[in-house]
Enzyme design. Structure first.
Site, mmCIF file in Angstrom:
data_model
loop_
_atom_site.group_PDB
_atom_site.id
_atom_site.type_symbol
_atom_site.label_atom_id
_atom_site.label_comp_id
_atom_site.label_asym_id
_atom_site.label_seq_id
_atom_site.Cartn_x
_atom_site.Cartn_y
_atom_site.Cartn_z
ATOM 1 N N ASP A 10 -29.707 17.285 10.395
ATOM 2 C CA ASP A 10 -28.555 17.061 9.519
ATOM 3 C C ASP A 10 -28.796 17.854 8.236
ATOM 4 O O ASP A 10 -29.786 17.626 7.545
ATOM 5 C CB ASP A 10 -28.438 15.558 9.219
ATOM 6 C CG ASP A 10 -27.176 15.177 8.479
ATOM 7 O OD1 ASP A 10 -26.404 16.073 8.080
ATOM 8 O OD2 ASP A 10 -26.962 13.965 8.285
ATOM 9 N N ASP A 108 -22.236 20.000 10.437
ATOM 10 C CA ASP A 108 -23.541 20.123 9.782
ATOM 11 C C ASP A 108 -24.650 19.328 10.453
ATOM 12 O O ASP A 108 -25.711 19.130 9.868
ATOM 13 C CB ASP A 108 -23.426 19.701 8.316
ATOM 14 C CG ASP A 108 -23.116 18.221 8.149
ATOM 15 O OD1 ASP A 108 -22.526 17.615 9.068
ATOM 16 O OD2 ASP A 108 -23.465 17.657 7.095
ATOM 17 N N GLU A 109 -24.429 18.886 11.673
ATOM 18 C CA GLU A 109 -25.495 18.149 12.365
ATOM 19 C C GLU A 109 -25.380 18.318 13.872
ATOM 20 O O GLU A 109 -24.318 18.573 14.413
ATOM 21 C CB GLU A 109 -25.512 16.675 11.967
ATOM 22 C CG GLU A 109 -24.246 15.916 12.230
ATOM 23 C CD GLU A 109 -24.321 14.472 11.735
ATOM 24 O OE1 GLU A 109 -25.331 13.796 11.998
ATOM 25 O OE2 GLU A 109 -23.356 14.031 11.102
#
Length: 189
Positions: A10, A108-109
Site C-alpha cells: 500500500d 495504490d495497493e
C-alpha cells in the site's frame, strides 16, 4: 503442504505523497487532496491527506467542511487523477519484477503471491524490503508492506506500521498476531 506467502503493498498517502513530491513547498505540511472547502462552499470529501493532516484528525472520505474545521491551516489541492494513474501504472510495472501474480486492489495497493518467487531474494523479508526500496528509489514514495499466509492477514499487517512499515506474520503466528488487535483493524469493519 507448502506455506503461502501473500504480500500486500500500500503506497502511503498516495495522492498526498505525490502532491508533496511534485510540490516541495508542501512537504511536511498538512495537505488535503479533495474538494475546495471555500469555493465549493464546504461540499465534497477528502480523497486523501498527508500524515501531517492526519494529526489534526483529518482522514479519507471525511466531508471537506469537517476537514476544514479540524485543519483550516491545511493546504487544499484538487485531485490530479491523470498523474496519479500514470504513477500507479509505473508502480504496477515494478511489482511484476517480483512476481507475475499481482492482484490490484486499488490505484495504490495490490496483493502479490510471492510463494514462488521469494527465494530469489533469499527470504520473504528481503523481498519485502527490496520492493519498498525500489518504490522509493523509482518514485520517491514510501510503501507499507504486510506479508502473511493469506490476503486478509497481509492487508491488516500492512496497515499496522504506517507509514513505511513492514510487518511479517508467519502461518503459526496468526492467532497471536490478531489477539491484541482492536476490532477496528479488521479489514472492511
Amino acid at each position: 503442504m507448502a506455506v503461502l506467502y501473500i504480500l500486500h503493498v500500500d503506497i502511503d498517502a498516495f495522492f498526498a505523497a505525490i502532491e508533496q513530491r511534485e510540490h516541495p513547498q508542501f512537504k511536511n505540511k498538512p495537505l488535503i487532496v479533495g474538494a475546495d472547502p471555500k469555493q465549493g462552499k464546504g461540499r465534497g470529501v477528502v480523497s486523501t491527506c498527508s500524515y501531517e493532516a492526519r494529526r489534526y484528525g483529518v482522514h479519507s472520505a471525511m466531508p471537506i467542511s469537517q476537514a476544514y474545521k479540524l485543519c483550516p491551516q491545511g493546504i487544499y489541492v484538487p485531485p490530479n487523477g491523470h498523474l496519479y494513474s500514470q504513477i500507479s501504472a509505473e508502480i504496477f510495472e515494478l511489482l511484476y519484477e517480483f512476481t507475475d501474480q499481482v492482484e490490484p486492489l486499488s490505484i495504490d495497493e495490490a496483493f502479490l503471491d510471492i510463494t514462488g518467487s521469494f527465494h530469489l531474494f533469499g527470504n520473504v523479508e528481503n523481498l519485502g524490503r527490496e520492493l519498498k526500496i525500489r518504490i522509493l528509489r523509482n518514485q520517491d514514495l514510501t510503501a507499507s508492506v504486510g506479508i502473511a499466509p493469506n490476503k486478509f492477514i497481509a492487508k491488516i499487517a500492512s496497515d499496522l506500521r504506517k507509514p513505511d512499515g513492514l510487518v511479517i506474520v508467519e502461518a503459526g503466528q496468526i492467532q497471536e498476531f490478531l489477539d491484541p488487535l482492536a476490532v477496528v483493524y479488521i479489514w472492511g469493519a
